[in-house]
Design an enzyme around this catalytic site. Structure first.
Site, PDB file in Angstrom:
ATOM      1  N   LYS A 128      71.681  41.835 -13.947  1.00 16.84           N
ATOM      2  CA  LYS A 128      70.585  42.485 -14.652  1.00 16.84           C
ATOM      3  C   LYS A 128      69.374  41.554 -14.666  1.00 16.84           C
ATOM      4  O   LYS A 128      69.537  40.329 -14.639  1.00 16.84           O
ATOM      5  CB  LYS A 128      71.022  42.902 -16.062  1.00 16.84           C
ATOM      6  CG  LYS A 128      71.521  41.750 -16.946  1.00 16.84           C
ATOM      7  CD  LYS A 128      70.388  41.069 -17.668  1.00 16.84           C
ATOM      8  CE  LYS A 128      70.800  39.792 -18.323  1.00 16.84           C
ATOM      9  NZ  LYS A 128      69.666  38.883 -18.542  1.00 16.84           N
TER      10      LYS A 128
ATOM     11  N   TYR B 105      72.652  34.865   3.534  1.00 14.35           N
ATOM     12  CA  TYR B 105      72.960  36.058   2.738  1.00 14.35           C
ATOM     13  C   TYR B 105      73.351  37.216   3.655  1.00 14.35           C
ATOM     14  O   TYR B 105      74.262  38.005   3.338  1.00 14.35           O
ATOM     15  CB  TYR B 105      71.751  36.476   1.901  1.00 14.35           C
ATOM     16  CG  TYR B 105      71.278  35.456   0.894  1.00 14.35           C
ATOM     17  CD1 TYR B 105      72.150  34.523   0.335  1.00 14.35           C
ATOM     18  CD2 TYR B 105      69.949  35.428   0.479  1.00 14.35           C
ATOM     19  CE1 TYR B 105      71.699  33.598  -0.601  1.00 14.35           C
ATOM     20  CE2 TYR B 105      69.491  34.511  -0.457  1.00 14.35           C
ATOM     21  CZ  TYR B 105      70.368  33.593  -0.994  1.00 14.35           C
ATOM     22  OH  TYR B 105      69.925  32.684  -1.912  1.00 14.35           O
TER      23      TYR B 105
ATOM     24  N   LEU C 198      70.781  36.682  -7.453  1.00 11.31           N
ATOM     25  CA  LEU C 198      69.562  36.052  -6.954  1.00 11.31           C
ATOM     26  C   LEU C 198      68.416  36.298  -7.947  1.00 11.31           C
ATOM     27  O   LEU C 198      68.553  37.113  -8.864  1.00 11.31           O
ATOM     28  CB  LEU C 198      69.206  36.645  -5.591  1.00 11.31           C
ATOM     29  CG  LEU C 198      70.291  36.527  -4.511  1.00 11.31           C
ATOM     30  CD1 LEU C 198      69.860  37.280  -3.254  1.00 11.31           C
ATOM     31  CD2 LEU C 198      70.592  35.068  -4.198  1.00 11.31           C
TER      32      LEU C 198
END
Length: 330
Positions: free
Chosen positions: A94, A55, A71
């Site tokens: 979200k 990442y 994630l």
């Protein structure tokens, strides 16, 4: 900047692979440069220019302008802030963070870096949702609304059943209903009048219901991982009803409708009775994920486009916090 907006993805799960990557391929002036995922094969399946299991590599890449994060919820704050501090604009799934305090930290990082941090509440870009918001703002007098998003069953190995990772129905599908309450009643802050939760064996809420109130009226919201599949959003006042129907939050690549009833008698809840005039507004099939990515890419280039404000994400998070606190204490 001008020209091509180069995207990096953190995560290659269902939404990233089935919705966001295909949508990005349809966005003019944007490219998927790199995808980072724990499973390299899953990252490669999204067909980026390159893939990685790091990442950090995505956030630090010189050929990435904006990062999309999908994630688990407990990783949002860390990687949103790391991407911002690496000089990248951020679009994050979200809920943007686990609570309002974390959203405030993201706001501080965005202010500090001068970069965009946006919650990927994709349905807010759908033309039907935008129209419903417009109609709700025109309503006069007290309003009431009901919003719900329920479905049965989450796989046992899914993070949505892990409390420490931000699991639970309220943070997952409840975000849709609570966000709708804010725009439907044009509310910055709600009082929680009633809230209850059914907590499962893993410690997360499987169902949460709440009644909220503000100066403009009253909202009933419900989210569940154990009730039959159903979505709905209805807003009522003394002079108008708007109803988004059975796919209130997830209309995707299909035509949709918005029921509007004007006039009638009986006050709040009485619209559509004697004298009510119904009309159905129709909306062509569209991909709200694509519309969201187009708007975000435009803003990254310096062009004008509507994005969901961080202040709105904080307000919704604060209401989610208040609902959870009330349900836990009662």
């Amino acid at each position: 900047m001008s020209g091509l907006v180069r995207w990096g993805f953190l995560g290659a799960g269902f939404i990233a692979s089935k919705a966001m990557a295909p949508a990005l391929r349809e966005v003019a002036g944007a490219s998927l440069q790199v995808v980072g995922a724990r499973d390299l094969a899953r990252a490669e399946a999204l067909e980026p220019v390159r893939a990685t299991t790091s990442y950090a590599e995505v956030c630090e890449a010189d050929d990435v302008d904006a990062v999309y994060i999908s994630l688990p919820n407990d990783a949002h704050l860390e990687w949103v802030v790391r991407a911002l501090e690496a000089g990248k604009h951020v679009l994050c799934e979200k809920p943007l963070a686990m609570n309002a305090a974390e959203v405030a930290q993201i706001q501080a990082a965005a202010d500090r870096t001068g970069l965009l941090a946006v919650e990927a509440a994709w349905n807010r870009w759908h033309p039907r949702t935008r129209r419903a918001e417009e109609l709700a703002l025109e309503m006069s007098g007290p309003r009431s609304m009901a919003a719900w998003f329920t479905f049965p069953g989450v796989p046992t190995d899914n993070y949505r059943l892990e409390a420490r990772r931000g699991g639970g129905a309220l943070l997952d599908v409840g975000t849709y209903a609570v966000a709708a309450a804010h725009w439907a009643l044009d509310a910055d802050v709600f009082d929680v009048d009633v809230a209850s939760a059914n907590v499962g064996s893993t410690g997360v809420d499987l169902t949460t219901t709440a009644v909220l109130s503000c100066g403009a009226g009253r909202a009933e919201v419900r989210s569940s991982f154990e009730q039959p599949e159903s979505q709905g959003l209805r807003v009522e006042s003394g002079d108008r009803v708007i109803d988004l129907g059975s796919q209130a939050f997830t209309s995707w690549r299909a035509p949709s409708e918005l029921l509007v009833v004007e006039g009638g008698v009986g006050g709040v809840g009485g619209v559509g009775g004697i004298g009510g005039i119904e009309r159905v507004e129709t909306f062509e099939a569209c991909d709200a994920y694509q519309l969201m990515l187009e708007a975000m890419s435009a803003r990254v280039r310096g062009d004008d486009a509507w994005l969901l404000p961080l202040s709105t994400s904080w307000q919704v998070a604060a209401t989610l916090d208040a609902i959870a606190a009330f349900a836990t204490s009662n």
